[in-house]
Design a protein around this motif. Structure first.
Motif, PDB file in Angstrom:
ATOM      1  N   ASN A 138       0.788  -1.229   0.000  1.00  0.00           N
ATOM      2  CA  ASN A 138       0.000   0.000   0.000  1.00  0.00           C
ATOM      3  C   ASN A 138       0.821   1.280   0.000  1.00  0.00           C
ATOM      4  OD1 ASN A 138      -3.046  -0.766   0.364  1.00  0.00           O
ATOM      5  ND2 ASN A 138      -1.920  -2.169   1.675  1.00  0.00           N
ATOM      6  N   PHE A 139       2.133   1.184   0.199  1.00  0.00           N
ATOM      7  CA  PHE A 139       2.972   2.356  -0.023  1.00  0.00           C
ATOM      8  C   PHE A 139       3.308   2.386  -1.513  1.00  0.00           C
ATOM      9  CE2 PHE A 139       3.269   2.682   4.449  1.00  0.00           C
ATOM     10  CZ  PHE A 139       3.730   3.969   4.731  1.00  0.00           C
ATOM     11  N   PRO A 140       3.008   3.483  -2.213  1.00  0.00           N
ATOM     12  CA  PRO A 140       3.112   3.482  -3.676  1.00  0.00           C
ATOM     13  C   PRO A 140       4.549   3.398  -4.172  1.00  0.00           C
ATOM     14  CG  PRO A 140       2.685   5.703  -2.859  1.00  0.00           C
ATOM     15  CD  PRO A 140       2.568   4.794  -1.681  1.00  0.00           C
ATOM     16  N   ASN A 141       4.696   2.771  -5.318  1.00  0.00           N
ATOM     17  CA  ASN A 141       5.981   2.778  -6.015  1.00  0.00           C
ATOM     18  C   ASN A 141       6.214   4.196  -6.546  1.00  0.00           C
ATOM     19  OD1 ASN A 141       8.083   2.537  -7.958  1.00  0.00           O
ATOM     20  ND2 ASN A 141       7.597   0.382  -8.211  1.00  0.00           N
ATOM     21  N   LYS A 142       7.366   4.746  -6.247  1.00  0.00           N
ATOM     22  CA  LYS A 142       7.620   6.155  -6.561  1.00  0.00           C
ATOM     23  C   LYS A 142       7.498   6.454  -8.050  1.00  0.00           C
ATOM     24  CE  LYS A 142      11.684   8.153  -6.209  1.00  0.00           C
ATOM     25  NZ  LYS A 142      12.971   8.614  -5.657  1.00  0.00           N
ATOM     26  N   LYS A 143       7.841   5.499  -8.898  1.00  0.00           N
ATOM     27  CA  LYS A 143       7.843   5.783 -10.336  1.00  0.00           C
ATOM     28  C   LYS A 143       6.431   5.925 -10.904  1.00  0.00           C
ATOM     29  CE  LYS A 143       8.178   0.971 -11.941  1.00  0.00           C
ATOM     30  NZ  LYS A 143       9.013   0.025 -12.718  1.00  0.00           N
ATOM     31  N   TYR A 144       5.404   5.481 -10.158  1.00  0.00           N
ATOM     32  CA  TYR A 144       4.027   5.617 -10.629  1.00  0.00           C
ATOM     33  C   TYR A 144       3.331   6.848 -10.054  1.00  0.00           C
ATOM     34  CZ  TYR A 144       4.700   0.814 -12.187  1.00  0.00           C
ATOM     35  OH  TYR A 144       5.173  -0.313 -12.796  1.00  0.00           O
ATOM     36  N   LEU A 145       4.044   7.647  -9.269  1.00  0.00           N
ATOM     37  CA  LEU A 145       3.463   8.850  -8.682  1.00  0.00           C
ATOM     38  C   LEU A 145       3.483  10.008  -9.674  1.00  0.00           C
ATOM     39  CD1 LEU A 145       5.040   8.785  -5.097  1.00  0.00           C
ATOM     40  CD2 LEU A 145       2.672   8.274  -5.699  1.00  0.00           C
ATOM     41  N   HIS A 146       2.657  11.008  -9.402  1.00  0.00           N
ATOM     42  CA  HIS A 146       2.696  12.256 -10.161  1.00  0.00           C
ATOM     43  C   HIS A 146       4.081  12.893  -9.969  1.00  0.00           C
ATOM     44  CE1 HIS A 146       1.848  16.489 -11.141  1.00  0.00           C
ATOM     45  NE2 HIS A 146       0.869  16.023 -11.878  1.00  0.00           N
ATOM     46  N   PRO A 147       4.656  13.522 -11.010  1.00  0.00           N
ATOM     47  CA  PRO A 147       6.000  14.119 -10.874  1.00  0.00           C
ATOM     48  C   PRO A 147       6.137  15.070  -9.684  1.00  0.00           C
ATOM     49  CG  PRO A 147       5.298  14.145 -13.163  1.00  0.00           C
ATOM     50  CD  PRO A 147       4.121  13.655 -12.370  1.00  0.00           C
ATOM     51  N   TYR A 148       5.074  15.794  -9.361  1.00  0.00           N
ATOM     52  CA  TYR A 148       5.111  16.709  -8.212  1.00  0.00           C
ATOM     53  C   TYR A 148       5.313  15.932  -6.917  1.00  0.00           C
ATOM     54  CZ  TYR A 148       3.192  19.719  -4.533  1.00  0.00           C
ATOM     55  OH  TYR A 148       2.997  20.422  -3.371  1.00  0.00           O
ATOM     56  N   GLU A 149       4.588  14.822  -6.745  1.00  0.00           N
ATOM     57  CA  GLU A 149       4.720  14.044  -5.523  1.00  0.00           C
ATOM     58  C   GLU A 149       6.041  13.291  -5.485  1.00  0.00           C
ATOM     59  OE1 GLU A 149       0.186  13.365  -4.052  1.00  0.00           O
ATOM     60  OE2 GLU A 149       1.015  11.810  -5.354  1.00  0.00           O
ATOM     61  N   ARG A 150       6.550  12.896  -6.643  1.00  0.00           N
ATOM     62  CA  ARG A 150       7.894  12.300  -6.670  1.00  0.00           C
ATOM     63  C   ARG A 150       8.930  13.296  -6.176  1.00  0.00           C
ATOM     64  NH1 ARG A 150       6.594   9.956 -11.749  1.00  0.00           N
ATOM     65  NH2 ARG A 150       7.857  11.472 -12.853  1.00  0.00           N
ATOM     66  N   SER A 151       8.789  14.542  -6.624  1.00  0.00           N
ATOM     67  CA  SER A 151       9.724  15.583  -6.192  1.00  0.00           C
ATOM     68  C   SER A 151       9.619  15.822  -4.688  1.00  0.00           C
ATOM     69  CB  SER A 151       9.452  16.890  -6.943  1.00  0.00           C
ATOM     70  OG  SER A 151       9.633  16.725  -8.330  1.00  0.00           O
ATOM     71  N   LEU A 152       8.390  15.816  -4.153  1.00  0.00           N
ATOM     72  CA  LEU A 152       8.209  16.010  -2.716  1.00  0.00           C
ATOM     73  C   LEU A 152       8.922  14.914  -1.929  1.00  0.00           C
ATOM     74  CD1 LEU A 152       4.481  17.118  -2.277  1.00  0.00           C
ATOM     75  CD2 LEU A 152       6.526  18.527  -2.221  1.00  0.00           C
TER      76      LEU A 152
END
Length: 437
Positions: A138-152
């Motif tokens: 349930n913790f998301p894989n970072k590569k599937y996140l929105h670029p903004y949330e990846r940056s955060l």
């Protein structure tokens, strides 16, 4: 013709009725019927006189890509699972495991004890491993996140730390499963009641030691979840105003005036230590506003994570920009340095809707402020003009005496209405593109 009509009638019979009457059908007909139904859901081509399934078409692949793109939205941090502290997870699992009783009906004392030991060790292993597996799923894989949330994630937690903590949690889970199964198996093979009791104690102790030694990974994941849940939620469909400028130029004060956001306001650099979100309600319309950390005059490689957060907002979110300038000399950054940074950011994000504000106008003097590190005579005409009035079209405001605030609110409203129209137009164009492709 009678055979053909019978075939058509059978084709129209629901599959459930065909199953009931299957005994009356020949094996050859059933095989033919299954092949025909498969032909309905797959595409075939003739190769050397035989039917061969056609590979997935480009259109189907592009449709899947679009589905993945739609999944890439913000808000993943608010869906994170609740993580239990490692010590609470451990002792809760031990309590539940010790309540497990042996299988009923076992008369032999030795068999009953080894059954109890194996069941309790298996229960302890599962009580520890299942929550860890739930966290991993349930913790998301970072590569599937929105670029903004990846940056955060990268800028708030540090590059690679998120993945490292998840790796440690998964390694702990695998070790718990391995050790738990091993000791449960040994306990199940014990030859006496005493040996079963000893192996049960050893297994319990070993699992407890492992979890106490490596359980810090769970506590680190708990802290990550707390940090990420505290991140401001951004709605990509709602027009957003982003305040940008050097540190201590008055961005936070303007956010408090314009929106529901209440950022800290102090007279020292980098008061804003993250992205702060507020909301604006103007003429029954709702908008978002973000207060961002200040930008200094330096190249991207030398910027700290606070400055990179500001650039991430501008890069990945559909924002309109309110750039704030302080020509009074109070912010600690010279007007010349502010001008250089301003030109760079304006050029980099030229596609954003934009307008400029000169803050603290009540402190402005007739003669432009010149810092001791600056050479006034060496400056070109653009810098000299910037020192006097700021960028072209900038309005002057003061939170202290409320000068220019009404005009500021009006300009902000017009800017956000334009931003709303731009978002709708982009969404419509995207939908038309998807329909054509």
């Amino acid at each position: 013709m009678s055979g053909t009509s019978n075939l058509i009638q059978l084709w129209q019979i629901p599959s459930t009725r065909l199953l009931l009457r299957g005994s009356k059908l020949s094996k050859e007909f059933c095989a033919t019927l299954c092949f025909c139904k498969k032909m309905q859901t797959a595409t075939y081509e003739v190769v050397n006189g035989s039917y061969v399934p056609v590979a997935q078409t480009k259109k189907e692949i592009s449709t899947e890509d679009k589905t993945l793109t739609r999944i890439e939205t913000v808000g993943a941090f608010q869906k994170l699972p609740m993580v239990m502290p490692s010590i609470d997870l451990l002792y809760s699992a031990i309590r539940k495991a010790k309540r497990v009783s042996p299988t009923k009906g076992i008369v032999n004392i030795a068999k009953r004890e080894r059954n109890r030991g194996a069941r309790q060790l298996d229960a302890l292993m599962k009580e520890l491993a299942v929550p860890l597996r739930t966290y991993m799923e349930n913790f998301p894989n970072k590569k599937y996140l929105h670029p903004y949330e990846r940056s955060l994630i990268e800028l708030t937690l540090g590059d690679g730390n998120y993945e490292e903590v998840l790796r440690r949690v998964d390694a702990l889970r695998k070790k718990v499963v391995s050790v738990g199964k091993e000791h449960a198996s040994l306990c199940a093979k014990s030859s006496s009641k005493r040996e079963a009791e000893e192996l049960l104690g050893e297994g319990m102790k070993k699992l407890e030691e492992i979890f106490k030694l490596e359980g810090k990974a769970v506590d680190d994941l708990l802290n990550i979840a707390k940090t990420l849940r505290a991140m401001p939620v951004v709605d990509l469909e709602t027009p957003t105003l982003c305040l940008v400028g050097a540190p201590n130029v008055g961005k936070s004060s303007l956010v408090r005036i314009l929106s529901t956001g209440k950022p800290e306001v102090c007279n020292y650099p980098f008061t804003t230590r993250g992205i702060l979100m507020g909301h604006i309600a103007l003429n029954y319309q709702h908008f978002q506003v973000t207060d961002t950390p200040g930008l200094l005059k330096r190249c991207d490689e030398d910027r700290n994570n606070l400055e990179k957060l500001t650039l991430a907002v501008l890069s990945h979110l559909p924002t309109a920009v309110l750039y704030v300038h302080d020509l009074s000399g109070e912010c600690g950054t010279s007007p010349s340095d502010q001008f250089i940074t301003y030109k760079e950011i304006r050029e980099r994000f030229s596609d954003h809707l934009w307008f400029d504000v000169v803050s603290k106008c009540d402190l402005l003097q007739e003669k432009p402020v010149v810092f001791i590190t600056e050479d006034e005579d060496a400056d070109d005409l653009d810098v000299a003009r910037y020192r006097r009035v700021g960028p072209d079209g900038a309005i002057r405001v003061s939170v202290t005496n409320e000068a220019g605030l009404d005009e500021l609110k009006s300009r902000v409203h017009n800017l956000l209405v334009s931003q709303s129209a731009r978002i709708k137009s982009q969404n419509n164009n995207q939908e038309k593109l998807e329909v054509h492709t």
